[in-house]
Motif scaffolding. Structure first.
Motif, short mmCIF file in Angstrom:
data_model
loop_
_atom_site.label_atom_id
_atom_site.label_comp_id
_atom_site.label_asym_id
_atom_site.label_seq_id
_atom_site.Cartn_x
_atom_site.Cartn_y
_atom_site.Cartn_z
N SER A 34 28.42 87.22 69.43
CA SER A 34 27.03 87.57 69.73
C SER A 34 26.78 87.62 71.23
O SER A 34 25.82 88.26 71.69
CB SER A 34 26.07 86.56 69.09
N LEU A 35 27.65 86.97 72.01
CA LEU A 35 27.51 86.96 73.47
C LEU A 35 28.24 88.11 74.13
O LEU A 35 28.11 88.31 75.34
CB LEU A 35 28.04 85.63 74.03
N GLY A 36 29.02 88.86 73.34
CA GLY A 36 29.69 90.02 73.91
C GLY A 36 31.20 90.07 73.76
O GLY A 36 31.83 91.04 74.19
N ALA A 37 31.80 89.05 73.16
CA ALA A 37 33.25 89.06 72.98
C ALA A 37 33.64 90.11 71.94
O ALA A 37 33.05 90.19 70.86
CB ALA A 37 33.74 87.69 72.55
N GLU A 38 34.64 90.93 72.26
CA GLU A 38 35.13 91.94 71.32
C GLU A 38 36.17 91.37 70.37
O GLU A 38 36.34 91.85 69.25
CB GLU A 38 35.73 93.12 72.09
N ARG A 39 36.88 90.37 70.83
CA ARG A 39 37.93 89.76 70.02
C ARG A 39 37.85 88.25 70.16
O ARG A 39 37.50 87.74 71.22
CB ARG A 39 39.31 90.24 70.48
N VAL A 40 38.14 87.54 69.07
CA VAL A 40 38.12 86.08 69.08
C VAL A 40 39.49 85.57 68.66
O VAL A 40 40.04 86.02 67.65
CB VAL A 40 37.03 85.51 68.14
N VAL A 41 40.04 84.65 69.44
CA VAL A 41 41.30 84.01 69.11
C VAL A 41 41.01 82.56 68.73
O VAL A 41 40.47 81.80 69.54
CB VAL A 41 42.28 84.05 70.30
N ASP A 42 41.34 82.19 67.50
CA ASP A 42 41.18 80.82 67.04
C ASP A 42 42.38 80.02 67.54
O ASP A 42 43.50 80.20 67.06
CB ASP A 42 41.09 80.78 65.52
N TYR A 43 42.15 79.13 68.49
CA TYR A 43 43.26 78.42 69.10
C TYR A 43 43.99 77.50 68.12
O TYR A 43 45.12 77.08 68.38
CB TYR A 43 42.78 77.63 70.32
N LEU A 44 43.34 77.18 66.99
CA LEU A 44 43.97 76.31 66.01
C LEU A 44 45.04 77.04 65.20
O LEU A 44 45.91 76.40 64.61
CB LEU A 44 42.91 75.73 65.07
N SER A 45 44.97 78.36 65.18
CA SER A 45 45.93 79.12 64.37
C SER A 45 46.72 80.15 65.17
O SER A 45 47.65 80.75 64.64
CB SER A 45 45.20 79.83 63.22
N GLU A 46 46.37 80.36 66.44
CA GLU A 46 47.04 81.39 67.22
C GLU A 46 47.11 80.98 68.69
O GLU A 46 46.14 80.46 69.25
CB GLU A 46 46.26 82.71 67.09
N ASP A 47 48.27 81.22 69.30
CA ASP A 47 48.46 80.95 70.72
C ASP A 47 48.32 82.25 71.49
O ASP A 47 49.19 83.12 71.39
CB ASP A 47 49.84 80.34 70.95
N PHE A 48 47.25 82.39 72.25
CA PHE A 48 47.01 83.65 72.95
C PHE A 48 48.11 83.96 73.96
O PHE A 48 48.35 85.12 74.29
CB PHE A 48 45.65 83.62 73.67
N ALA A 49 48.78 82.91 74.46
CA ALA A 49 49.81 83.11 75.48
C ALA A 49 51.18 83.46 74.90
O ALA A 49 52.13 83.67 75.66
CB ALA A 49 49.93 81.86 76.34
N ALA A 50 51.28 83.52 73.58
CA ALA A 50 52.59 83.76 72.96
C ALA A 50 52.77 85.20 72.50
O ALA A 50 53.88 85.58 72.13
CB ALA A 50 52.78 82.81 71.78
N GLY A 51 51.72 85.99 72.52
CA GLY A 51 51.81 87.37 72.00
C GLY A 51 52.16 88.38 73.07
O GLY A 51 52.62 88.06 74.17
N ASP A 52 51.93 89.63 72.75
CA ASP A 52 52.28 90.73 73.64
C ASP A 52 51.09 91.29 74.41
O ASP A 52 51.24 92.20 75.22
CB ASP A 52 52.93 91.87 72.84
N ASP A 53 49.88 90.76 74.16
CA ASP A 53 48.70 91.25 74.86
C ASP A 53 48.71 90.83 76.33
O ASP A 53 49.30 89.80 76.70
CB ASP A 53 47.42 90.72 74.20
N ARG A 54 48.06 91.64 77.15
CA ARG A 54 47.95 91.34 78.57
C ARG A 54 46.49 91.41 78.99
O ARG A 54 45.72 92.22 78.47
CB ARG A 54 48.77 92.34 79.40
N TRP A 55 46.14 90.58 79.98
CA TRP A 55 44.76 90.56 80.48
C TRP A 55 44.76 90.66 82.00
O TRP A 55 45.69 90.17 82.67
CB TRP A 55 44.05 89.27 80.05
N ASP A 56 43.73 91.28 82.52
CA ASP A 56 43.57 91.38 83.96
C ASP A 56 43.04 90.09 84.57
O ASP A 56 43.34 89.76 85.72
CB ASP A 56 42.61 92.53 84.31
N VAL A 57 42.23 89.38 83.79
CA VAL A 57 41.63 88.14 84.26
C VAL A 57 41.68 87.12 83.14
O VAL A 57 41.30 87.42 82.00
CB VAL A 57 40.16 88.35 84.69
#
Length: 342
Positions: free
Chosen positions: A214-237
């Motif tokens: 509702s605040l503007g996030a397009e994607r949500v990563v649930d840290y309890l089930s997924e490690d954002f740093a382990a995948g193939d996605d890249r971020w600028d910030v």
């Protein structure tokens, strides 16, 4: 009978008592060390205003100062930053919303009765009925008809997010990840990045997914089930608001020329950030770049434009401030914990 400080002889000027109610922590410890008592009312200097506080918050900063809970590797700063045997600043509270009841002799840009937001930062003192603020410092009018509670709720997170996001150039299409997206700083960072047209990924628990969307996030990563740093996605910030995503963990998911903004950082991370930046060609920093009135004016402008709205988890009265501290200590708050000052 309560007597008043003789700041003015103007009958239209509100009376100010010589003592005020404040929440005071005279020793380090848990929430119960905070007691509500009477202390002297501060008197504004010539370049200051005196603000009648109507709302403030209990933040992670208040927890750290009350509990002497510094990040790993920063214990050597305890005496200087917090105090040797007891809190150096017994009245906590970094920010406040209220109305001006006195202006110093040299103040020309504020008037008695004006509704304002105040950021005192490490000077603290806002968990009280009155607080003074330098007119040329971090005090600005509350935008529009925003309530005192809402104004207080956007201050800590908004001010911090504005300062850190100023280190990068946000534009349509910028990929931003906010780790700890449901806290005071995280909710503000999500909103401000989304308002700039960035594609925002929010890392939080599943229970907060609807909130951050509702605040503007397009994607949500649930840290309890997924490690954002382990995948193939890249971020600028990457905006790190938790303390569990140092450079060594997120380097591989930062795009070339990207930035790691360490809102929360421990001692080793601070010491290594310059060498990490030089070696990688990335920006790694635990410091913001805009402060004081300039930062607060941006917060107010974003709020007035509808780009920053308050997220309030719970509201307590000043008499119940120990309960507010207890709730913040759980580490599960969403947005701000507001304290009303009656």
């Amino acid at each position: 009978m309560t007597t008043s400080i003789p700041f003015s002889t103007d009958a239209a000027t509100p009376a100010v008592p010589r003592t005020m109610t404040a929440a005071v922590a005279r020793r380090f410890g848990g929430p119960d060390v905070v007691e509500v008592t009477q202390v002297p009312t501060p008197e504004p200097r010539a370049d200051e205003v005196l603000v009648r506080v109507r709302a403030t918050t209990v933040s992670i900063a208040d927890h750290r100062l009350r509990a002497a809970d510094l990040p790993r590797g920063l214990g050597f700063l305890r005496i200087v930053a917090l105090g040797a045997f007891r809190p150096r600043k017994p009245v906590l509270g970094m920010e406040a919303a209220g109305e001006i009841v006195r202006v110093g002799a040299d103040v020309t840009d504020f008037a008695v009765g004006e509704r304002v937001m105040v950021m005192r930062g490490s000077a603290m003192g806002c968990h009280a009925q009155y607080v003074r603020a330098r007119a040329g410092g971090a005090v600005v009018p509350i935008p529009g008809a925003m309530s005192y509670e809402d104004a207080a709720a956007i201050l800590f997170g908004g001010y911090t997010a504005v300062s850190f996001l100023d280190r990068v150039e946000l534009q349509p299409g910028t990929r931003v990840l906010v780790n700890g997206a449901s806290g005071a700083v995280g909710t503000a960072a999500v909103q401000l990045a989304a308002a700039a047209g960035a594609h925002v990924t929010a890392v939080t628990s599943a229970r907060n997914a609807d909130l951050v969307r509702s605040l503007g996030a397009e994607r949500v990563v649930d840290y309890l089930s997924e490690d954002f740093a382990a995948g193939d996605d890249r971020w600028d910030v990457v905006v790190e608001c938790v303390g569990n995503a140092p450079f060594t963990r997120v380097e591989r998911v930062l795009a070339p020329g990207g930035a790691l903004l360490l809102v929360i950082a421990d001692g080793p991370s601070m010491l290594r950030e310059r060498s990490q930046s030089r070696r990688s060609g990335l920006l790694v920093t635990h410091e913001g770049s805009v402060f004081g009135k300039a930062a607060l004016e941006r917060v107010a402008a974003h709020a007035a434009a509808g780009e920053l709205r308050p997220v309030i988890d719970r509201t307590f009265d000043l008499d119940d401030i120990a309960r507010a501290h207890r709730y913040v200590d759980t580490g599960r708050k969403r947005g701000a914990v507001v304290v009303r000052v009656p």
